[in-house]
Design an enzyme around this catalytic site. Structure first.
Site, mmCIF file in Angstrom:
data_model
loop_
_atom_site.group_PDB
_atom_site.id
_atom_site.type_symbol
_atom_site.label_atom_id
_atom_site.label_comp_id
_atom_site.label_asym_id
_atom_site.label_seq_id
_atom_site.Cartn_x
_atom_site.Cartn_y
_atom_site.Cartn_z
ATOM 1 N N HIS A 33 5.060 -2.359 7.626
ATOM 2 C CA HIS A 33 5.564 -1.051 8.075
ATOM 3 C C HIS A 33 6.237 -1.125 9.451
ATOM 4 O O HIS A 33 7.033 -0.259 9.799
ATOM 5 C CB HIS A 33 4.405 -0.049 8.214
ATOM 6 C CG HIS A 33 3.917 0.529 6.927
ATOM 7 N ND1 HIS A 33 3.270 -0.213 5.985
ATOM 8 C CD2 HIS A 33 3.989 1.795 6.445
ATOM 9 C CE1 HIS A 33 2.943 0.571 4.963
ATOM 10 N NE2 HIS A 33 3.373 1.789 5.215
ATOM 11 N N SER A 78 0.830 -1.203 0.000
ATOM 12 C CA SER A 78 0.000 0.000 0.000
ATOM 13 C C SER A 78 0.872 1.263 0.000
ATOM 14 O O SER A 78 0.416 2.319 -0.419
ATOM 15 C CB SER A 78 -0.889 0.008 1.243
ATOM 16 O OG SER A 78 -0.074 -0.018 2.403
ATOM 17 N N GLU A 113 4.394 6.285 8.155
ATOM 18 C CA GLU A 113 4.248 6.968 6.862
ATOM 19 C C GLU A 113 4.564 8.468 6.989
ATOM 20 O O GLU A 113 5.005 9.096 6.042
ATOM 21 C CB GLU A 113 2.832 6.789 6.295
ATOM 22 C CG GLU A 113 2.517 5.377 5.815
ATOM 23 C CD GLU A 113 2.899 5.111 4.349
ATOM 24 O OE1 GLU A 113 2.772 6.017 3.521
ATOM 25 O OE2 GLU A 113 3.337 3.982 4.056
HETATM 26 N N1 DGL Z 1 2.063 -2.506 5.163
HETATM 27 C C1 DGL Z 1 0.774 -3.032 5.130
HETATM 28 C C2 DGL Z 1 0.621 -4.326 5.898
HETATM 29 O O1 DGL Z 1 1.520 -5.086 5.954
HETATM 30 C C3 DGL Z 1 -0.408 -2.181 5.359
HETATM 31 C C4 DGL Z 1 -0.326 -0.850 5.877
HETATM 32 C C5 DGL Z 1 -1.575 -0.094 5.549
HETATM 33 O O2 DGL Z 1 -1.669 0.333 4.399
HETATM 34 O O3 DGL Z 1 -2.416 0.064 6.436
HETATM 35 O O4 DGL Z 1 -0.415 -4.623 6.440
#
Ligand code: DGL
Length: 272
Positions: free
Chosen positions: A192, A9, A156
């Site tokens: 993340h 994302s 982010e």
């Molecule tokens: N990095 C993503 C995950 O592993 C999602 C983060 C998001 O867009 O909320 O879930």
């Protein structure tokens, strides 16, 4: 070029790609971050599926024989439908893999008490995908889950090292450990979260181990490519890495090194 496509994302998938590239540097990679629509973690099933499908379609058009959804939310909410309903129509010989399965296959081996905690986005927790998958491989594991909706925005927005982040980190760590005193392993089930690792460790008792997915996914991909020469031989091998974002290329270029560990240049793509 017929690269391995890696999707997230936003920036999180870069923490997975970083480990994949360490283990498998010979392949070409094409990364796509849907930054313009991140975060996915708070969005509905239908929305995450629709967004992820658009991104997968684009990666297939870029000639990727294999795509990794390096995003737990997309893996939990969209992968199965894409594999079962869309891939046959879009590109029957290409493959799309996620990050959930490689993790759930081995996670039980990391815990001595067999009490494990999952830290993830709302979407991943609500999908119950971890519960369902872990039950298949390790039926004796007791699982607790904790949604940490502020963690992705903190990362982010480059606030993950700030004093303000401590509040949200401590809150969710206390919550999950309070649910089960026997937890000895916590999984960062969002790509993340490795950026918050140091801060999380500050609030963990010594006996609790923190696992990230990058190395697990890299190892599993290596194994997959050995078992699937029909896919492996289609991937080009000139160690090229190309990065696309659906949002500003300048922002992506400025921030991505934090996640990838080296500076890279992002390009903008309009998907919608
Ligand atoms: N990095 C993503 C995950 O592993 C999602 C983060 C998001 O867009 O909320 O879930």
């Amino acid at each position: 070029m017929s690269p391995i496509g890696v999707f997230d994302s936003g920036y999180g998938g870069l923490t997975v790609l970083r480990e994949i590239v360490k283990s498998l540097p010979q392949y070409d990679y094409l990364y796509l971050g849907d930054n313009a629509r991140a975060p996915y973690g708070t969005r509905s099933f239908e929305t995450v599926y629709r967004y992820t499908l658009q991104c997968v379609e684009w990666l297939l058009k870029q000639n990727c024989p294999l795509i990794i959804l390096a995003c737990n939310t997309a893996s939990a909410k969209a992968l199965r439908s894409i594999q079962q309903n869309d891939l046959q129509r879009l590109h029957p010989t290409a493959r799309v893999l996620g990050v959930l399965r490689p993790t759930t296959e081995i996670i039980g081996k990391h815990s001595a008490t067999h009490h494990i905690g999952i830290l993830a986005t709302n979407g991943t927790v609500q999908s119950r995908s971890y519960e369902i998958e872990i039950e298949k491989f390790f039926p004796d594991v007791t699982l607790e889950q904790e949604a940490c909706p502020m963690w992705v925005p903190l990362v982010e927005n480059n606030e993950h090292l700030s004093a303000g982040a401590d509040y949200f980190v401590q809150k969710h760590i206390n919550n999950i450990l309070g649910k089960d005193k026997n937890i000895d392993t916590l999984l960062l089930a969002c790509t993340h979260y490795p950026l918050l690792k140091e801060k999380i460790e500050k609030y963990l008792p010594q006996h609790v181990k923190l696992l990230s997915q990058g190395e697990i996914v890299a190892h599993s991909l290596q194994d997959y490519l050995q078992r699937h020469p029909e896919i492996e031989t289609k991937i080009s091998k000139d160690s090229r890495r190309i990065f696309f974002t659906t949002d500003s290329a300048a922002d992506f270029t400025a921030k991505a090194s934090l996640f990838f560990g080296e500076s890279i240049e992002g390009k903008h793509v309009d998907l919608y």
